[in-house]
Design a protein around this motif. Structure first.
Motif, PDB file in Angstrom:
ATOM      1  N   PHE A 218       0.861  -1.178   0.000  1.00 20.59           N
ATOM      2  CA  PHE A 218       0.000   0.000   0.000  1.00 20.59           C
ATOM      3  C   PHE A 218       0.904   1.238   0.000  1.00 20.59           C
ATOM      4  O   PHE A 218       1.485   1.592   1.024  1.00 20.59           O
ATOM      5  N   SER A 219       1.032   1.881  -1.152  1.00 19.58           N
ATOM      6  CA  SER A 219       1.967   2.996  -1.260  1.00 19.58           C
ATOM      7  C   SER A 219       1.270   4.319  -0.944  1.00 19.58           C
ATOM      8  O   SER A 219       0.049   4.443  -1.067  1.00 19.58           O
ATOM      9  N   ASN A 220       2.067   5.307  -0.553  1.00 22.79           N
ATOM     10  CA  ASN A 220       1.487   6.563  -0.067  1.00 22.79           C
ATOM     11  C   ASN A 220       2.079   7.821  -0.688  1.00 22.79           C
ATOM     12  O   ASN A 220       1.794   8.926  -0.230  1.00 22.79           O
ATOM     13  N   TYR A 221       2.876   7.656  -1.747  1.00 17.45           N
ATOM     14  CA  TYR A 221       3.405   8.831  -2.450  1.00 17.45           C
ATOM     15  C   TYR A 221       3.343   8.650  -3.969  1.00 17.45           C
ATOM     16  O   TYR A 221       4.145   9.222  -4.697  1.00 17.45           O
ATOM     17  N   GLU A 222       2.368   7.886  -4.460  1.00 19.70           N
ATOM     18  CA  GLU A 222       2.296   7.613  -5.890  1.00 19.70           C
ATOM     19  C   GLU A 222       2.003   8.877  -6.688  1.00 19.70           C
ATOM     20  O   GLU A 222       2.553   9.068  -7.782  1.00 19.70           O
ATOM     21  N   GLU A 223       1.137   9.745  -6.171  1.00 14.49           N
ATOM     22  CA  GLU A 223       0.725  10.928  -6.935  1.00 14.49           C
ATOM     23  C   GLU A 223       1.874  11.898  -7.190  1.00 14.49           C
ATOM     24  O   GLU A 223       1.755  12.783  -8.043  1.00 14.49           O
ATOM     25  N   VAL A 224       2.962  11.754  -6.473  1.00 15.98           N
ATOM     26  CA  VAL A 224       4.131  12.600  -6.714  1.00 15.98           C
ATOM     27  C   VAL A 224       5.313  11.782  -7.223  1.00 15.98           C
ATOM     28  O   VAL A 224       6.445  12.241  -7.232  1.00 15.98           O
ATOM     29  N   GLY A 225       5.050  10.521  -7.622  1.00 15.05           N
ATOM     30  CA  GLY A 225       6.013   9.791  -8.419  1.00 15.05           C
ATOM     31  C   GLY A 225       6.980   8.859  -7.725  1.00 15.05           C
ATOM     32  O   GLY A 225       7.770   8.195  -8.394  1.00 15.05           O
ATOM     33  N   HIS A 226       6.926   8.754  -6.384  1.00 13.93           N
ATOM     34  CA  HIS A 226       7.904   7.874  -5.734  1.00 13.93           C
ATOM     35  C   HIS A 226       7.267   6.923  -4.726  1.00 13.93           C
ATOM     36  O   HIS A 226       7.904   6.483  -3.783  1.00 13.93           O
ATOM     37  N   GLY A 227       5.991   6.577  -4.948  1.00 14.55           N
ATOM     38  CA  GLY A 227       5.313   5.683  -4.023  1.00 14.55           C
ATOM     39  C   GLY A 227       6.043   4.378  -3.815  1.00 14.55           C
ATOM     40  O   GLY A 227       6.152   3.869  -2.701  1.00 14.55           O
ATOM     41  N   SER A 228       6.568   3.811  -4.900  1.00 12.00           N
ATOM     42  CA  SER A 228       7.277   2.534  -4.803  1.00 12.00           C
ATOM     43  C   SER A 228       8.708   2.660  -5.322  1.00 12.00           C
ATOM     44  O   SER A 228       9.248   1.711  -5.894  1.00 12.00           O
ATOM     45  N   ALA A 229       9.312   3.827  -5.115  1.00 18.07           N
ATOM     46  CA  ALA A 229      10.730   3.964  -5.457  1.00 18.07           C
ATOM     47  C   ALA A 229      11.551   2.954  -4.662  1.00 18.07           C
ATOM     48  O   ALA A 229      12.602   2.491  -5.105  1.00 18.07           O
ATOM     49  N   PHE A 230      11.051   2.604  -3.465  1.00 13.61           N
ATOM     50  CA  PHE A 230      11.593   1.467  -2.720  1.00 13.61           C
ATOM     51  C   PHE A 230      10.527   0.399  -2.626  1.00 13.61           C
ATOM     52  O   PHE A 230       9.376   0.681  -2.266  1.00 13.61           O
ATOM     53  N   ILE A 231      10.912  -0.839  -2.945  1.00 15.17           N
ATOM     54  CA  ILE A 231      10.065  -2.001  -2.654  1.00 15.17           C
ATOM     55  C   ILE A 231      10.973  -3.064  -2.038  1.00 15.17           C
ATOM     56  O   ILE A 231      12.197  -3.027  -2.222  1.00 15.17           O
ATOM     57  N   PRO A 232      10.425  -3.989  -1.261  1.00 15.43           N
ATOM     58  CA  PRO A 232      11.258  -5.045  -0.664  1.00 15.43           C
ATOM     59  C   PRO A 232      12.108  -5.754  -1.704  1.00 15.43           C
ATOM     60  O   PRO A 232      11.645  -6.070  -2.804  1.00 15.43           O
ATOM     61  N   GLU A 233      13.354  -6.021  -1.359  1.00 15.91           N
ATOM     62  CA  GLU A 233      14.318  -6.561  -2.316  1.00 15.91           C
ATOM     63  C   GLU A 233      13.975  -7.965  -2.797  1.00 15.91           C
ATOM     64  O   GLU A 233      14.450  -8.392  -3.855  1.00 15.91           O
ATOM     65  N   ASP A 234      13.153  -8.697  -2.026  1.00 16.60           N
ATOM     66  CA  ASP A 234      12.841 -10.065  -2.452  1.00 16.60           C
ATOM     67  C   ASP A 234      11.724 -10.130  -3.494  1.00 16.60           C
ATOM     68  O   ASP A 234      11.426 -11.200  -4.025  1.00 16.60           O
ATOM     69  N   ILE A 235      11.092  -8.987  -3.810  1.00 17.95           N
ATOM     70  CA  ILE A 235      10.045  -8.978  -4.837  1.00 17.95           C
ATOM     71  C   ILE A 235      10.690  -9.161  -6.211  1.00 17.95           C
ATOM     72  O   ILE A 235      11.613  -8.445  -6.589  1.00 17.95           O
ATOM     73  N   THR A 236      10.199 -10.151  -6.955  1.00 20.31           N
ATOM     74  CA  THR A 236      10.731 -10.437  -8.289  1.00 20.31           C
ATOM     75  C   THR A 236       9.762 -10.014  -9.393  1.00 20.31           C
ATOM     76  O   THR A 236      10.174  -9.695 -10.502  1.00 20.31           O
ATOM     77  N   ASP A 237       8.463 -10.044  -9.081  1.00 19.69           N
ATOM     78  CA  ASP A 237       7.414  -9.694 -10.038  1.00 19.69           C
ATOM     79  C   ASP A 237       6.503  -8.674  -9.361  1.00 19.69           C
ATOM     80  O   ASP A 237       6.080  -8.907  -8.228  1.00 19.69           O
ATOM     81  N   PHE A 238       6.188  -7.595 -10.061  1.00 21.27           N
ATOM     82  CA  PHE A 238       5.476  -6.483  -9.413  1.00 21.27           C
ATOM     83  C   PHE A 238       4.277  -6.086 -10.266  1.00 21.27           C
ATOM     84  O   PHE A 238       4.426  -5.770 -11.454  1.00 21.27           O
TER      85      PHE A 238
END
Length: 349
Positions: A218-238
């Motif tokens: 659940f991201s909280n900064y998408e409207e300004v472009g960096h909601g998921s600039a960080f995601i957990p490193e073990d994610i392979t498919d998004f």
């Protein structure tokens, strides 16, 4: 699987989300409600440093991890300055037309948690007074907030506790129709968040085990472009779940799940997108494939930040995005159904 999704539950969650102010950067209240709802379903919400929420659902295998994101932050504004006449100049949060917020009711949220009502107007709001009221340019410099308090000066506004940098949220004007339509501001992206909760409840109630571990993000900064600039490193498919744009040269509708093949950041993963289309056709889920040249998502933000992932973008069709939006609960259900099918039968490496 689609028939087992609880549309009434998703509608209830969606209305709760829509009625909770959450302009980008001011999402702590809505994240607490998200956490409470996650806990009701028997899961735990953990937080990143900047306040994004993560729910982990173990899979049969953990050699791949599927991230599924939706954003809780919305368009909004912030107090840019306090004018000598007691009105507020604004600065926008997110990309919208000034005409889309003219005459809208708002709330001003102070840093000490006081809330005041107001209305966004131009500084020439009446045709009976201003000769150029109709032609007056609608841009930030000409918009202001009239506060519903007895204030006529900058000092009187400051005495209320209102300061530069306070957040301004727009009245969502939520209406849930008996025929399934939902019209409201901020369906981008709260309709998608409701789909994620529909998926989570389905997994919990049916005792489903995804093939791979999934992480709802659940991201909280998408409207300004960096909601998921960080995601957990073990994610392979998004999979970014965000509203599908509707209009000229587009094939989606307010009842479909939109599958985006390409947006402003480029094409999405071929295998993942093809699998989404295959599943939608096989399971007779209403869908459309479209291209959005003026659109970016949490998936494109993660890719630009350097994440080594495959990425896809899907979401419920929403008309008049970043304005007075409308969707249909069928689109919310179809989105949840496609996600449910994908986590049970994803693309493998």
């Amino acid at each position: 699987m689609k028939s087992k999704l609880n549309k009434a539950y998703m509608t209830e969650v969606l209305e709760m989300l829509l009625r909770t102010p959450s302009p980008t950067g001011y999402t702590h209240h809505i994240m607490k409600k998200v956490e409470q709802e996650v806990n009701k379903l028997g899961y735990e919400l953990t937080y990143t440093n900047k306040g994004c929420g993560i729910v982990t659902v173990p899979g049969v295998r953990n050699d791949r991890v599927i991230g599924i994101s939706a954003h809780v932050d919305t368009l909004g504004a912030m107090v840019r300055s306090i004018k000598e006449n007691g009105t507020l100049k604004i600065t926008s949060l997110g990309g919208f037309m000034m005409g889309a917020i003219e005459n809208e009711y708002v709330q001003i949220h102070t840093r000490d948690e006081r809330v005041y009502d107001g209305t966004i107007l131009t500084s020439r709001p009446s045709v009976h007074v201003y000769e150029d009221a109709r032609e007056f340019k609608r841009d930030e410099a000409n918009m202001e907030v009239r506060i519903d308090e007895l204030v006529k000066s900058k000092k009187e506004v400051q005495d209320l506790g209102i300061r530069v940098g306070d957040y301004i949220s727009f009245d969502p004007r939520v209406q849930v129709k008996e025929n399934g339509f939902v019209k409201s501001r901020h369906l981008d992206d709260k309709a998608s968040v409701a789909s994620l909760f529909g998926l989570l409840r389905l997994i919990q109630e049916e005792g489903l085990k995804p093939l791979f571990t999934i992480k709802l993000f659940f991201s909280n900064y998408e409207e300004v472009g960096h909601g998921s600039a960080f995601i957990p490193e073990d994610i392979t498919d998004f999979i970014a779940v965000d509203m599908g744009a509707l209009g000229d040269d587009l094939s989606g509708s307010e009842r479909d799940v939109s599958i985006c093949a390409k947006d402003s950041s480029g094409p999405y993963d071929y295998q993942m997108t093809s699998k989404m289309i295959e599943l939608a056709e096989k399971l007779e889920i209403g869908y459309a494939v479209d291209i959005y040249p003026r659109y970016g998502s949490d998936a494109s933000a993660a890719l630009k930040a350097g994440s080594d992932i495959r990425a896809a973008l899907v979401g419920p069709g929403v008309h008049a995005s970043h304005s007075m939006e409308r969707t249909h609960m069928d689109a919310v259900v179809n989105t949840a159904a496609l996600l449910a099918a994908y986590v049970m039968e994803p693309v493998e490496a």
